[in-house]
Design a protein around this motif. Structure first.
Motif, PDB file in Angstrom:
ATOM      1  N   TYR A  96     -18.437  32.393 -37.372  1.00 42.57           N
ATOM      2  CA  TYR A  96     -19.724  33.036 -37.048  1.00 42.57           C
ATOM      3  C   TYR A  96     -19.537  34.114 -35.992  1.00 42.57           C
ATOM      4  N   VAL A 143     -24.351  18.938 -31.740  1.00 42.73           N
ATOM      5  CA  VAL A 143     -24.025  18.551 -33.124  1.00 42.73           C
ATOM      6  C   VAL A 143     -24.412  17.098 -33.376  1.00 42.73           C
ATOM      7  N   LEU A 144     -24.109  16.214 -32.413  1.00 44.12           N
ATOM      8  CA  LEU A 144     -24.480  14.803 -32.558  1.00 44.12           C
ATOM      9  C   LEU A 144     -25.984  14.670 -32.790  1.00 44.12           C
ATOM     10  N   TRP A 190     -12.151  17.834 -22.281  1.00 46.38           N
ATOM     11  CA  TRP A 190     -13.624  17.845 -22.206  1.00 46.38           C
ATOM     12  C   TRP A 190     -14.107  16.625 -21.433  1.00 46.38           C
ATOM     13  N   VAL A 207     -17.993  12.814 -33.321  1.00 44.68           N
ATOM     14  CA  VAL A 207     -18.342  14.225 -33.489  1.00 44.68           C
ATOM     15  C   VAL A 207     -17.113  15.135 -33.343  1.00 44.68           C
ATOM     16  N   VAL A 222     -15.392  24.779 -41.222  1.00 44.47           N
ATOM     17  CA  VAL A 222     -16.567  24.088 -40.679  1.00 44.47           C
ATOM     18  C   VAL A 222     -16.243  23.725 -39.231  1.00 44.47           C
ATOM     19  N   TRP A 224     -15.327  15.862 -36.518  1.00 44.85           N
ATOM     20  CA  TRP A 224     -15.987  16.920 -37.279  1.00 44.85           C
ATOM     21  C   TRP A 224     -15.643  18.293 -36.748  1.00 44.85           C
ATOM     22  N   LEU A 225     -15.782  18.400 -35.420  1.00 44.66           N
ATOM     23  CA  LEU A 225     -15.593  19.719 -34.803  1.00 44.66           C
ATOM     24  C   LEU A 225     -14.170  20.216 -35.011  1.00 44.66           C
ATOM     25  N   ALA A 265     -26.708  16.349 -44.021  1.00 42.94           N
ATOM     26  CA  ALA A 265     -25.723  15.847 -43.063  1.00 42.94           C
ATOM     27  C   ALA A 265     -24.318  16.079 -43.584  1.00 42.94           C
ATOM     28  N   ASP A 266     -23.852  17.296 -43.450  1.00 41.77           N
ATOM     29  CA  ASP A 266     -22.551  17.666 -43.970  1.00 41.77           C
ATOM     30  C   ASP A 266     -21.876  18.610 -42.972  1.00 41.77           C
ATOM     31  N   PRO A 267     -20.548  18.511 -42.840  1.00 43.05           N
ATOM     32  CA  PRO A 267     -19.882  19.366 -41.837  1.00 43.05           C
ATOM     33  C   PRO A 267     -20.183  20.844 -42.029  1.00 43.05           C
ATOM     34  N   SER A 268     -20.413  21.286 -43.265  1.00 39.42           N
ATOM     35  CA  SER A 268     -20.631  22.713 -43.497  1.00 39.42           C
ATOM     36  C   SER A 268     -21.935  23.191 -42.852  1.00 39.42           C
ATOM     37  N   ALA A 322     -23.004  21.873 -39.883  1.00 40.34           N
ATOM     38  CA  ALA A 322     -22.960  21.244 -38.560  1.00 40.34           C
ATOM     39  C   ALA A 322     -23.803  21.977 -37.518  1.00 40.34           C
ATOM     40  N   TRP A 323     -23.796  23.315 -37.578  1.00 43.96           N
ATOM     41  CA  TRP A 323     -24.449  24.071 -36.502  1.00 43.96           C
ATOM     42  C   TRP A 323     -25.915  24.360 -36.773  1.00 43.96           C
ATOM     43  N   ASN A 324     -26.380  24.047 -37.981  1.00 42.49           N
ATOM     44  CA  ASN A 324     -27.786  24.330 -38.312  1.00 42.49           C
ATOM     45  C   ASN A 324     -28.705  23.235 -37.782  1.00 42.49           C
ATOM     46  N   THR A 382     -27.412  16.399 -36.136  1.00 47.38           N
ATOM     47  CA  THR A 382     -26.972  15.717 -37.350  1.00 47.38           C
ATOM     48  C   THR A 382     -27.683  14.382 -37.524  1.00 47.38           C
ATOM     49  N   LEU A 411     -21.821  21.487 -26.534  1.00 38.59           N
ATOM     50  CA  LEU A 411     -21.652  21.696 -27.978  1.00 38.59           C
ATOM     51  C   LEU A 411     -21.590  20.385 -28.772  1.00 38.59           C
ATOM     52  N   PRO A 412     -20.699  19.439 -28.365  1.00 38.49           N
ATOM     53  CA  PRO A 412     -20.630  18.195 -29.153  1.00 38.49           C
ATOM     54  C   PRO A 412     -21.954  17.436 -29.138  1.00 38.49           C
ATOM     55  N   VAL A 413     -22.687  17.501 -28.031  1.00 37.55           N
ATOM     56  CA  VAL A 413     -23.956  16.788 -27.937  1.00 37.55           C
ATOM     57  C   VAL A 413     -24.962  17.383 -28.909  1.00 37.55           C
TER      58      VAL A 413
END
Lengths: 295, 269
Positions: A143, B24-25, A170, A121, A135, A124-125, B36-39, B41-43, B28, B20-22
Motif C-alpha cells: 500500500y 488488526v486483532l 515489539w 496476530v 498480505v 498473520w502480519l 476474516a481473511d489475511p488479504s 487484514a487492514w480493512n 478482525t 498496529l497488531p492491536v
C-alpha cells in the motif's frame, strides 16, 4: 547463646523457602545433568552413566546445528534491536514531553500480554506472500509503495529468525525504554549544567556525563534481554509452532520430551540452555552482590 | 519545526507502529466469516458482528476458570512467602543470609527448561502431575526469588531504628513483623501480587509441560484454538483478546505497580 537466639527465628522463617529453592532449583538442575549424562533414551529404562556422550553426540545432528544457529541470529537481532529501540524511545522522552504517561503506557503494554495471545496476530502480519499475494506487513508495505521491502519474514531460509525477533522487540523495547528513562533521569541536572558552562557541546555532555551514568542500566538490560532470548519458547510456538525453519533449542527440547520420548536428549538440550545463560548471568550476579556489599 | 516537534512526531509514529497488531486483532475479531481473511487484514469490517466473540468465549471459558484457580492462589501464596523472606533478609539477618539471597537470585534467571524433566518426574511420583495444584506449586517455588527481591528492596527503606525500638520493647521477630512491618507493606504487596498474577496468567511453558487437558489454563487453550486450521480467524483473534483482558485491566488500572515490579526485575540497575 543470646546471639543465636537473635538470628535463629529468622533462619527458621526463611527455611521453607531455602529448602524449596535447594530442592527445586539446585536439586532439579543437578538431576537434569544426571539425566543428560545417562543413556536414558526412553521413559522406562533406568539409564546408566555414559559421561559426555550426549553432549558431544548432539553436534552431529543437523537439527541441533540449525537450532543453535537460529538461536544466535535471534539473540543478536533481538538484543541489539530492543536495546536500540528502547534507548531511542527513552532518548526522545528524557527531557519531558507532553503526555509522557500516555506514551509510556503504549510502549509498555505488550509486556502485560502473553506471546501466545499476540502470536495469533503476528503470525498473520509476518505472512510470507509477496507481490500479488502480499498480505499482513507485506501488504501494508505494498500500500505504501515500499514493495521492495517485502520479504518472506520468518519463512526466509537464511534470515527468518531475524524476522522472528520483530515481535520480541515489539514486546520488550518498552521495558528497556523504562530502564533507560530511569537511567537518564538519574543524571544530576547540575552536572550537565556545569559541563555546559565549561563550554561543552550537547554531544560532549552526552558522551562524557550522561553515558557513564547509563552503563549499569545498559548492563542490566543486556542481561535481561540475553537470558530471555536464549530460552525463547512461547513466541516461536505461537507464531510458527514446531516448524523446523524456526527451530530453536527450547523447541527442540520440547519435541525431544513429548514427541521422541527421549529424556536424555531433552535433558542434554536443557543443560546447554542453562549453561549458555550461566555464562553471563553468573558473573553479573557476583558483580551485583559485590556492588551490594559496598553500598 | 523545532527539535521538540521532531521528537513528538517520532514518538507518535512509534505509537502507531506499536498499535498496529492491536488494530488488526480488534478489527478482525468483529468481522463475519467472509471478511476474516489475511488479504483484508487492514480493512475495517464492512459488517460489524460479535458472533466470533460469543463462540470464542464458549471455547475459552473453561481455560479462563482454570487460569483464575491458578493465578489467584498462586500470587497470594507467593506474596506471603516473599514478605517473610524479604523481611528476614533485610531486617532479621542470620549468618550467611547474603549468600542465601544471592543463591535465591540465581533462581530468577535459570531457564525453566533446565528443571522441567526432573520436575515432571517428581510431580508424577508425588501424584500431583497434570493438575492445577502442581502447577501452582511450581509457580510459587520458582516465584520465590523475584518476590523475595521485591520485598527485600522495599523493606530496606524502612529505618532499622524502628525495628530496633520494637526489639528493645521486647517484641519478637513475628510480633515486630505483624505490628510494625506488615502495616506499611501495602505497596510491596500490590507490586508482588500484580507481578505474579500477570506471570501466572501469561505462563505457557510450565502449563504445557505440567498440566493435562482438564486443567489447561487459558494460554494453552488459546494456543490450541489458534493452532487449529478449522477455527476461523475472527474467533482466534477474539479469543486472543479475551485471554488478555484480565492482565490488560490490571495494567490499565494499576500500571504504576506493574512498572515497579518490572524495575525490580533489573535488580538494582
Amino acid at each position: 547463646m543470646t546471639r543465636v537466639r537473635r538470628w535463629l527465628p529468622g533462619l527458621l522463617l526463611v527455611s521453607p523457602s531455602i529448602i524449596a529453592i535447594a530442592v527445586f532449583v539446585y536439586g532439579m538442575l543437578g538431576w537434569n545433568f544426571k539425566v543428560a549424562l545417562s543413556d536414558q533414551h526412553d521413559e522406562i529404562s533406568p539409564g546408566s552413566f555414559v559421561g559426555l556422550e550426549n553432549f558431544t553426540g548432539i553436534w552431529s545432528e543437523d537439527r541441533w546445528g540449525l537450532s543453535v544457529r537460529h538461536a544466535i541470529v535471534f539473540t543478536v537481532v533481538f538484543v541489539l534491536g530492543a536495546l536500540m529501540l528502547g534507548w531511542l524511545l527513552a532518548f526522545l522522552m528524557e527531557r519531558g514531553i507532553r503526555g509522557e504517561g500516555g506514551f509510556r503506557a503504549v510502549y509498555l503494554f505488550p509486556m502485560a500480554v502473553s506471546f501466545i495471545a499476540t502470536g495469533v496476530v503476528w503470525r498473520w502480519l509476518l505472512n510470507s506472500g509477496t507481490g500479488e499475494r502480499a498480505v499482513g506487513l507485506n501488504g501494508l508495505l505494498g500500500y505504501l509503495g515500499l514493495d521492495f521491502l517485502q520479504w518472506g519474514w520468518f519463512r526466509d531460509p537464511d534470515w527468518g529468525m531475524a524476522a522472528m525477533a520483530v515481535p520480541a522487540i515489539w514486546q520488550m523495547s518498552g521495558y528497556i525504554m523504562a530502564l533507560f528513562l530511569a537511567g537518564f533521569r538519574g543524571v544530576p541536572e547540575e552536572l550537565r549544567e556545569s559541563a555546559r558552562v565549561d563550554g561543552c557541546t550537547e554531544w560532549q555532555v552526552y558522551r562524557h556525563i550522561v553515558l557513564p551514568f547509563l552503563r549499569p542500566v545498559t548492563l542490566a538490560a543486556l542481561i535481561i534481554l540475553g537470558h530471555i532470548s536464549l530460552k525463547v519458547f512461547d513466541l516461536i510456538v505461537a507464531v510458527s509452532g514446531k516448524q523446523i525453519i524456526t527451530d530453536v533449542p527450547a523447541i527442540f527440547m520440547w519435541t525431544a520430551v513429548f514427541d521422541s520420548h527421549d529424556p536424555a536428549k531433552g535433558a542434554t538440550i536443557a543443560a546447554y540452555i542453562v549453561l549458555s545463560v550461566c555464562v553471563f548471568v553468573v558473573p553479573y550476579l557476583i558483580w551485583n552482590a559485590r556492588r551490594g556489599d559496598r553500598t | 519545526m523545532t527539535i521538540r516537534h521532531v521528537r513528538l512526531a517520532l514518538l507518535l509514529l512509534f505509537v502507531l507502529l506499536f498499535l498496529l497488531p492491536v488494530y488488526v486483532l480488534l478489527v478482525t475479531s468483529f468481522k463475519p466469516l467472509s471478511e476474516a481473511d489475511p488479504s483484508q487484514a487492514w480493512n475495517l469490517p464492512r459488517v460489524w458482528t460479535t458472533e466470533a466473540w460469543a463462540v470464542a468465549w464458549e471455547k475459552l471459558s473453561p481455560g479462563f476458570a482454570n487460569s483464575f484457580l491458578l493465578a489467584v492462589p498462586g500470587s497470594l501464596i507467593s506474596a506471603a512467602l516473599g514478605a517473610m523472606n524479604g523481611y528476614v533478609l533485610s531486617k532479621w539477618r542470620f549468618p550467611g543470609s547474603e549468600l542465601v539471597f544471592t543463591l535465591f537470585l540465581f533462581g530468577m534467571f535459570i531457564p525453566y527448561q533446565g528443571v522441567m524433566i526432573p520436575l515432571v518426574q517428581l510431580m508424577v511420583n508425588l501424584g500431583v502431575y497434570g493438575g492445577i495444584p502442581g502447577l501452582v506449586l511450581a509457580h510459587v517455588v520458582y516465584g520465590i526469588p523475584i518476590c523475595t527481591l521485591i520485598f527485600r528492596n522495599y523493606y530496606a527503606t524502612i529505618p532499622d531504628e524502628l525495628i530496633e525500638a520494637s526489639r528493645v520493647d521486647g517484641a519478637g521477630m513475628l510480633r515486630t513483623f505483624a505490628s510494625i512491618v506488615i502495616p506499611v507493606s501495602g505497596p510491596a504487596f500490590a507490586v508482588v501480587i500484580i507481578w505474579q498474577f500477570t506471570s501466572l496468567w501469561n505462563d505457557f511453558l510450565f502449563a504445557v509441560f505440567l498440566t493435562g487437558p482438564s486443567s489447561w489454563p487459558a494460554t494453552v487453550m488459546l494456543n490450541n484454538i489458534a493452532g487449529a486450521q478449522t477455527v476461523p480467524y475472527s474467533q482466534q483473534m477474539a479469543a486472543a483478546i479475551l485471554a488478555s483482558v484480565p492482565t490488560m485491566i490490571i495494567y490499565v488500572l494499576l500500571g504504576r505497580f506493574f512498572m515497579r515490579g518490572l524495575m525490580a526485575g533489573a535488580l538494582k540497575g
